[in-house]
Design a protein around this motif. Sequence first.
Motif, PDB file in Angstrom:
ATOM      1  N   SER A 164       0.818  -1.258  -0.209  1.00 41.96           N
ATOM      2  CA  SER A 164      -0.023   0.066  -0.031  1.00 41.96           C
ATOM      3  C   SER A 164       0.945   1.278  -0.121  1.00 41.96           C
ATOM      4  CB  SER A 164      -1.093   0.028   1.300  1.00 41.96           C
ATOM      5  OG  SER A 164      -0.150  -0.023   2.355  1.00 41.96           O
TER       6      SER A 164
ATOM      7  N   PHE B 235       0.576   5.737   0.434  1.00 40.54           N
ATOM      8  CA  PHE B 235      -0.111   6.871   0.763  1.00 40.54           C
ATOM      9  C   PHE B 235       0.564   8.018   0.101  1.00 40.54           C
ATOM     10  CE2 PHE B 235      -1.018  10.595   3.401  1.00 40.54           C
ATOM     11  CZ  PHE B 235      -2.428  10.627   3.392  1.00 40.54           C
TER      12      PHE B 235
ATOM     13  N   LYS C  99       0.462  12.404  -0.167  1.00 39.40           N
ATOM     14  CA  LYS C  99      -0.056  13.530   0.168  1.00 39.40           C
ATOM     15  C   LYS C  99       0.351  14.777  -0.658  1.00 39.40           C
ATOM     16  CE  LYS C  99      -0.611  17.184   3.914  1.00 39.40           C
ATOM     17  NZ  LYS C  99       0.013  17.370   5.233  1.00 39.40           N
TER      18      LYS C  99
ATOM     19  N   ASP D 227      -1.891   2.668 -10.400  1.00 38.55           N
ATOM     20  CA  ASP D 227      -1.198   1.570  -9.514  1.00 38.55           C
ATOM     21  C   ASP D 227      -0.414   0.380 -10.237  1.00 38.55           C
ATOM     22  OD1 ASP D 227      -3.232   0.095 -10.509  1.00 38.55           O
ATOM     23  OD2 ASP D 227      -4.238   0.333  -8.605  1.00 38.55           O
TER      24      ASP D 227
ATOM     25  N   TYR E 249      -5.038  14.056  -1.715  1.00 39.61           N
ATOM     26  CA  TYR E 249      -4.282  12.671  -1.162  1.00 39.61           C
ATOM     27  C   TYR E 249      -4.665  11.650  -1.991  1.00 39.61           C
ATOM     28  CZ  TYR E 249      -8.733  11.671   1.332  1.00 39.61           C
ATOM     29  OH  TYR E 249     -10.014  11.241   1.408  1.00 39.61           O
ATOM     30  N   TRP E 250      -4.052  10.366  -1.976  1.00 43.13           N
ATOM     31  CA  TRP E 250      -4.453   9.277  -2.513  1.00 43.13           C
ATOM     32  C   TRP E 250      -3.757   8.076  -1.546  1.00 43.13           C
ATOM     33  CZ3 TRP E 250      -1.764   5.045  -4.390  1.00 43.13           C
ATOM     34  CH2 TRP E 250      -2.709   4.075  -5.280  1.00 43.13           C
ATOM     35  N   ARG E 251      -4.799   7.206  -1.391  1.00 44.46           N
ATOM     36  CA  ARG E 251      -4.345   5.942  -0.655  1.00 44.46           C
ATOM     37  C   ARG E 251      -4.805   4.873  -1.594  1.00 44.46           C
ATOM     38  NH1 ARG E 251      -3.000   5.008   4.498  1.00 44.46           N
ATOM     39  NH2 ARG E 251      -4.230   7.291   5.089  1.00 44.46           N
TER      40      ARG E 251
ATOM     41  N   LYS F   6      -3.506   0.384  -3.154  1.00 39.53           N
ATOM     42  CA  LYS F   6      -2.639  -0.592  -3.300  1.00 39.53           C
ATOM     43  C   LYS F   6      -1.731  -0.532  -4.573  1.00 39.53           C
ATOM     44  CE  LYS F   6      -4.393  -3.036   0.113  1.00 39.53           C
ATOM     45  NZ  LYS F   6      -3.621  -3.366   1.317  1.00 39.53           N
TER      46      LYS F   6
ATOM     47  N   GLU G  49       5.909   1.905  -2.356  1.00 43.86           N
ATOM     48  CA  GLU G  49       4.944   1.599  -1.135  1.00 43.86           C
ATOM     49  C   GLU G  49       5.158   2.211   0.024  1.00 43.86           C
ATOM     50  OE1 GLU G  49       7.997  -1.669  -1.376  1.00 43.86           O
ATOM     51  OE2 GLU G  49       6.726  -0.572  -2.800  1.00 43.86           O
TER      52      GLU G  49
ATOM     53  N   ASP H 250       4.858   6.296   2.464  1.00 41.72           N
ATOM     54  CA  ASP H 250       4.030   7.355   2.554  1.00 41.72           C
ATOM     55  C   ASP H 250       4.967   8.729   1.782  1.00 41.72           C
ATOM     56  OD1 ASP H 250       2.155   6.310   4.275  1.00 41.72           O
ATOM     57  OD2 ASP H 250       3.165   7.138   6.223  1.00 41.72           O
TER      58      ASP H 250
END
Length: 256
Positions: A25, A27, A29, A47, A61-63, A65, A93, A95
Motif C-alpha cells: 500500500s 499513501f 499527500k 497503480d 491525497y491518494w491511498r 494498493k 509503497e 508514505d
Amino acid sequence: MDLYLKNILAAGLIFLSNWALANDSAFIKLDFAPSLNLAKFEVIVNDGINRFSFTPKERKYWRGKLYAPFAYLEVMYSNSDSTYLFKQCFFKEKDCYINIIKSADENEYFSIDETRSSNITSYAEVGGAALDSFTKVQFDIWRKFVLDNNPKIGKDAEVTQKLMALSDSLLFRRLAFIKSYPSLYISSWIFSTVIAKSDRIAAETLLKLYNDLMPDSYKNTRAGMYTEDLIQNKINIASKAQFATFSVIDTKGNLI
C-alpha cells in the motif's frame, strides 16, 4: 479494460483474489502552493493496473494498493481548451509527500519540487527523459497535428485517419525504444500500460514481445501477471477459445 472484464480468464480471477491479500500500500499527500489555481488541475495515479483521476479541489491525497514496483503519478494543468501542462513522477509503497510549486518559467507555470518532496522517483531516473528524447520527433509531429486539427478530430474522416497514422508512428517508435532499452523501468511501464493494450499489434506478437523483452523483475509482479493475462485473453478471444470452468475463494472465504 471493459473487454477484459467481459471475458475474464480463470487465472485472472485467481490473481485478483490473491492480490487483495498481498498488495503493498501507499499513501500520497499533495501540497499545492497557494498561488496556483487548483480549479484547473487534475491528478492521475496509475497503480500498475488501475488508473485513478481526481482534482485537488476534491482532495489532496491518494491511498491505495500498488501492483508494480513503482506506480505513476501525473499532475496536469489545463492551460487552455486544447493544451495541457503536466509533470510526472513515480513512487513506491511508502508514505509520499509531493510538493507542487509555482514555476519561475511562465511557460511551465508549475513544477514538482523534488528537493522538498519525499519518497518519489523522478521521471528521468526511471528512463523517462531518454524515452522522450528518443520519441521527440514523432511526438512533436503528433502533438502539432492534434493542436492544429482538434475541432476536426472524430468528425472529419481524413483528419481522423491521419491522426491514427501518426499515433501508430509514435506507438512503434516507443516499441523501438523498449527493444533498444528493455532493462529501463520506463520500458516495462510503457509496454504494460500502452503497448500491451494497443489493438495495432497482433496479440501473438505482443505475447512474444512480452516474453522476450520484459524482465523477470517485472513479470513476477502483479502488474506483469496482469499484462500477460491481458495479452493471453486477446489471443483467446481472437481464436474463440473456451474459458475453463473454475471456482475461486474470495478474501472472505466465499466460493466464487
